[in-house]
Structures are given as structure tokens and as C-alpha cells.
Enzyme design. Structure first.
Site, PDB file in Angstrom:
ATOM      1  N   GLU A 277       0.846  -1.201   0.000  1.00 18.63           N
ATOM      2  CA  GLU A 277       0.000   0.000   0.000  1.00 18.63           C
ATOM      3  C   GLU A 277       0.882   1.252   0.000  1.00 18.63           C
ATOM      4  O   GLU A 277       1.916   1.291   0.668  1.00 18.63           O
ATOM      5  CB  GLU A 277      -0.878  -0.010   1.261  1.00 18.63           C
ATOM      6  CG  GLU A 277      -1.697   1.238   1.484  1.00 18.63           C
ATOM      7  CD  GLU A 277      -2.324   1.282   2.870  1.00 18.63           C
ATOM      8  OE1 GLU A 277      -3.246   2.086   3.068  1.00 18.63           O
ATOM      9  OE2 GLU A 277      -1.880   0.518   3.760  1.00 18.63           O
ATOM     10  N   LYS A 339     -10.023   1.915  -2.338  1.00 19.31           N
ATOM     11  CA  LYS A 339     -10.337   1.375  -1.014  1.00 19.31           C
ATOM     12  C   LYS A 339     -11.744   1.752  -0.586  1.00 19.31           C
ATOM     13  O   LYS A 339     -12.118   2.932  -0.602  1.00 19.31           O
ATOM     14  CB  LYS A 339      -9.307   1.881  -0.001  1.00 19.31           C
ATOM     15  CG  LYS A 339      -9.439   1.257   1.384  1.00 19.31           C
ATOM     16  CD  LYS A 339      -8.337   1.769   2.309  1.00 19.31           C
ATOM     17  CE  LYS A 339      -8.425   1.131   3.680  1.00 19.31           C
ATOM     18  NZ  LYS A 339      -7.403   1.663   4.603  1.00 19.31           N
ATOM     19  N   CYS A 389      -5.017  -2.548   3.196  1.00 23.20           N
ATOM     20  CA  CYS A 389      -4.835  -2.424   4.643  1.00 23.20           C
ATOM     21  C   CYS A 389      -5.887  -3.238   5.396  1.00 23.20           C
ATOM     22  O   CYS A 389      -6.097  -4.401   5.104  1.00 23.20           O
ATOM     23  CB  CYS A 389      -4.833  -0.947   5.046  1.00 23.20           C
ATOM     24  SG  CYS A 389      -4.274  -0.648   6.742  1.00 23.20           S
TER      25      CYS A 389
END
Length: 510
Positions: A277, A339, A389
Site C-alpha cells: 500500500e 479502497k 490495509c
């Protein structure tokens, strides 16, 4: 009297729950962790006699005490994060951890309140409704206000592979139900005698042995590791310190590190390379030089490269996304995933418009926008998904990806925020459960660790240590067969909620 045996038992449960997870715990503690709390909720006074249960407020407070210790012990690292990177004073950071623990602890508190009412009405037999109350409230903890399903009870068993295989059928909440059921049976046996005690222990032993035996046979079969199409993936762990990531003077070193490590991974056979990320020290689409270098790297090595980079959308409604880009072997962008589950206070300010009284603080913070769709990323003729994440801790999100056609589950993260705390170990363990649930290989690229490959049975094929520079290369497989859980979802959680609702209506005081 507020402090008594019941509160001591509740605090003991909270401690045992916290000790069920890494880095300092062991999964064995989970099998007895709820027993003290159940004893406390029954009104047990340490001697034989009637079990009166607890008054509603006291039951709630017992659950809150247990839950707060549970989450303070597993989420303590959040204080370090906001103190180190948010510039928050130590006392305020401690306060933040306490507030988070109290909020998370409110869900076990509600479960305790429900459990106490049912024990009060049904007597000692009501203890066997405690697992349903636990799972119902644990599920709500994972979905309410966006949810934060960190360290649920079932995930404590992801390294106990024969038991963890249950997740392939009933999901992580099914494993939670099993562990809670064993706890309830032990508590029931402690509060009864004779045939009732022996029957409870015998039935529990049969359930546990049967589950573990089936799980062992599933692992021994191992057919998922022989199916599908094989591909060698390269996971690039650059080990870039968080304080260096956006320093202008470090950009060249960071970028050349990833390029050199990618060359090394491909020399060792990697056909698909994954960076973590936010791995680029620039916004990919906003930096022509950096963008061209990555595209040329993919063309030169003839591999697909998946990496994390912020994405800025211009126009009438500008937006900033935490994104993952897939560059194909021909250097073109094959897909972009944005995301969906953002981190509160880290990537956006909740209720920002209402926090006008601290406007200098919130106005200086640029919110990320959430993505809206699960995007499939094509690698050759196969489809891959990624989670950015802590998105990987959401069972429903990974299930959504597999339903959309994902044959390989990836996740990219930057755990440098967490330092040498329990968080990277917890995060890796939580991600591993998704592999079992979905019957997919899980590949994880982390900036500072833990990077690794987990097979569809939850076995760690290869992993890095934290805070080391590492390029892992390993064979995985694209799989299309779906587990029972991927088809039915969280039926166990829905059934638990239905059972509790019916019990609260039907069960009257005995």
C-alpha cells in the site's frame, strides 16, 4: 458494593480474551476465556445454591468491564500510532485507547445483558444461549457504523488449523460460536452436578473432536493445492520507515529500492509482482516520470505489477482515493481498485461537519473518499482481487470479491504505523482466516511486514519478519471452486440473532 467476585471474574475474562491473540497470547486461552464472565452473569457466589442472574445494569457493566480489558489489551497499539504520527500528547493518546476500548467493549456488554436476562429466566440451562448472544453482538461490532471486526473470538483459532477449517463452512463467526459453546459448556458443568454435568461435557467433547477430525481430514486431502492454474508471485517488502515515506530527499531511494527488488524477484521466477500500500513516493497518475518508469519496468520484465498509490480525481467534484493500480506486461493500466473501508480518523474525519468547534484541526485534514465497487483485476486470463490495509479483516468484503470472480485474493498494507507492537501479528492472523473462509490463496505485501503467502487451508507457506527488506517468491494457484461459506455467507450470525430474538420473547422466568 461495586467491586466483588463477579467483577473480578469479569476482569479475568477480559484478560484471558486479550491473551487469546498475538503477539503475547495463545489460542488455548480462548477456550476458557468466557467461563469466568458466564459465572459472573449467572450470579454465582462461589458456593452451591440458586443462580439469580444479575440485575440488568450490573450485567451490562460486567460485560463492559470484560470487553474493555479485552480490547485495551489487544488495541493498545492505537495509542502509540496517534501519539507518534498524530502529534497527540501521551495522556490524550491513553484517553483515546480507553474510549476505543469502551466503545468496542459495549458490544460484549450488550451480549452480557442479554445473556444475564436469559439465564435469569431459563435458569442454568440459559447458559447455552450465551454463545448465540456472543456471536450476535460480535457480528454487530463488525458492521455497526462501518464496523471494526478486529480480533473476533473465532479468529483466535486461525493457527489451530483442524478447528479453523470450520470457517470454510460457517465462516469466522461459526468458529466463534464453537469456541463460545465450549466455554458455555464448561461453565454449565461447573454449576451443575451428576448426569447433567457429564452429559454437557460428553456432548461438547463429541462436537469438538468431530470438528477437529473433519478439519484434519480436509487438510490432509489438500486438493485445493493441486487444482487450478499455478503462478509464481513476488511480494516486495521495501521496509520503508513511516517517517521517510514522504520526505522529498528519500523519494529516489525508495523508488529505486522497489525497482531493484522487483528485478530480483523476477530473476527468481516471479510472474506477478505485488508492492505494498502507498508504495510509490508520488501519486502515480500525477507524476509523469514515475509513471513512465513503472510502465517501462512492467514492459521490460514482462510481468504484471500491482501496487498502492493515492489517486486524485479532478473535475467538478474532486476526490482523493487510497488506490491500488494494476499495470500489465505491456505497460498499460489494466485496473484500479479504490479502497472501500476507510480508517476513521486516519483517512477521514467522522461527522466532520459537526466538529466545527475544532475547525482548525479538522479543516486542515484532507479526507479520502471511499471507493464504491469491488473491482476485479485481470492477470493474464484470470481475475484477482485486492484489499487495502485493514479491509482484509472484513469477511463480507472478501466474500464479495470471490462472488465477483476473484481466483486469487491479495492484500496490500503499510503496517509501519504500528511499530513493533502486536498489530502486525494480529493483522496477518486476521488476513489468514480469509484464506480458509474462501478457499483461496491469500498473498499479502506489507511495507514493513508481515508479508506472506497463506494457502487455502490457512497454512503459512512463506512469510517475512517485520522490519526487514525482503522479496518473497512463491507459487500460488488461481482457484475457481467455492467453499460453502462463500455461498451461504454469515448464516450463523443471522441464526444467532434470530435465536436470541425468539428466546427473549418466548423464554419466561422458570
Amino acid at each position: 458494593m461495586i467491586i466483588g467476585l463477579d467483577f473480578a471474574l469479569a476482569l479475568l475474562s477480559g484478560t484471558l480474551l486479550a491473551l487469546s491473540f498475538p503477539r503475547f497470547g495463545h489460542p488455548a486461552f480462548a477456550w476458557i476465556a468466557l467461563v469466568p464472565l458466564v459465572l459472573a452473569l449467572s450470579g454465582w457466589r462461589g458456593r452451591p445454591g440458586r443462580l439469580p442472574g444479575q440485575p440488568p445494569l450490573r450485567a451490562f457493566l460486567l460485560g463492559l468491564a470484560s470487553g474493555s480489558v479485552y480490547f485495551a489489551g489487544t488495541l493498545y497499539w492505537t495509542g502509540t500510532v496517534i501519539r507518534t504520527f498524530g502529534g497527540i500528547p501521551t495522556i490524550a493518546a491513553i484517553g483515546g485507547v480507553i474510549l476505543l476500548a469502551l466503545y468496542q467493549g459495549a458490544f460484549p456488554a450488550i451480549g452480557a445483558l442479554i445473556s444475564s436476562r436469559l439465564i435469569n429466566r431459563a435458569g442454568v440451562a440459559g447458559i447455552f444461549l450465551v454463545p448465540a448472544a456472543w456471536v450476535a453482538t460480535e457480528y454487530f461490532r463488525g458492521v455497526a457504523f462501518g464496523g471494526f471486526p478486529w480480533v473476533p473470538l473465532g479468529d483466535s483459532q486461525v493457527t489451530v488449523l483442524p478447528v479453523a477449517q470450520l470457517a470454510s463452512v460457517l465462516g469466522m463467526y461459526g468458529v466463534s460460536l464453537l469456541v463460545a459453546f465450549v466455554n458455555a459448556a464448561i461453565a454449565y458443568a461447573m454449576l451443575t452436578a451428576g448426569r447433567a454435568r457429564m452429559s454437557a461435557l460428553a456432548a461438547t467433547a463429541v462436537v469438538l473432536i468431530a470438528t477437529a477430525a473433519w478439519g484434519s481430514l480436509r487438510i490432509a486431502d489438500g486438493s485445493l493445492t493441486r487444482m487450478g492454474t499455478a503462478i509464481r508471485v513476488g511480494l516486495i517488502q521495501g521496509n520503508i520507515a513511516q517517517e521517510d515515506k514522504w520526505k522529498a530527499g528519500e523519494a529516489r531511494r525508495i523508488f529505486t529500492t522497489y525497482i531493484a527488488m522487483t528485478h530480483d524477484a523476477v530473476r527468481r521466477g516471479a510472474e506477478f509482482v505485488i508492492w505494498p500500500e502507498s508504495s510509490t513516493p508520488f501519486m502515480f497518475e500525477e507524476d509523469p516520470v514515475g509513471q513512465a518508469a513503472i510502465r517501462e519496468l512492467a514492459r521490460e520484465l514482462h510481468v504484471s505489477i500491482l501496487f498502492g498509490s493515492d489517486q486524485e480525481v479532478h473535475g467538478a467534484t474532486p476526490a482523493l482515493y487510497n488506490a491500488a493500480f494494476l499495470i500489465g506486461p505491456d505497460g498499460t493500466t489494466l485496473g484500479v481498485y479504490r479502497k472501500i473501508h476507510l480508517v476513521p480518523w486516519g483517512e477521514f474525519i467522522p461527522l466532520k461537519r459537526w466538529l466545527y468547534f475544532v475547525s482548525p484541526l479538522v479543516d486542515s485534514f484532507t479526507d479520502f473518499s471511499p471507493g464504491t465497487t469491488m473491482v476485479m483485476l485481470p492477470v493474464g486470463s484470470h481475475l484477482v482481487s485486492t484489499a487495502i490495509c485493514y479491509e482484509v479483516v472484513y469477511p463480507s468484503l472478501i466474500r464479495q470479491a470471490v462472488q465477483a470472480g476473484s481466483e486469487l485474493v491479495t492484500t496490500i498494507t503499510n503496517d509501519a504505523w504500528y511499530g513493533n507492537s502486536s498489530a502486525p501479528y494480529q493483522h496477518f492472523q486476521l488476513a489468514s482466516m480469509r484464506a480458509i473462509e474462501q478457499g483461496r490463496y491469500m498473498v499479502r505485501a506489507a511495507n514493513t511486514g508481515i508479508s506472506g503467502i497463506v494457502d487455502p487451508y490457512g497454512r503459512v507457506v512463506q512469510q517475512s519478519a517485520i522490519f526487514e527488506q525482503s522479496a518473497l517468491v512463491e507459487q500460488v494457484r488461481f482457484l475457481t471452486i467455492r467453499t460453502a461459506y462463500s455461498k451461504i455467507g454469515d448464516v450463523v450470525a443471522y441464526a444467532a440473532m434470530a435465536l436470541i430474538a425468539v428466546a427473549l420473547i418466548v423464554v419466561r422466568r422458570t
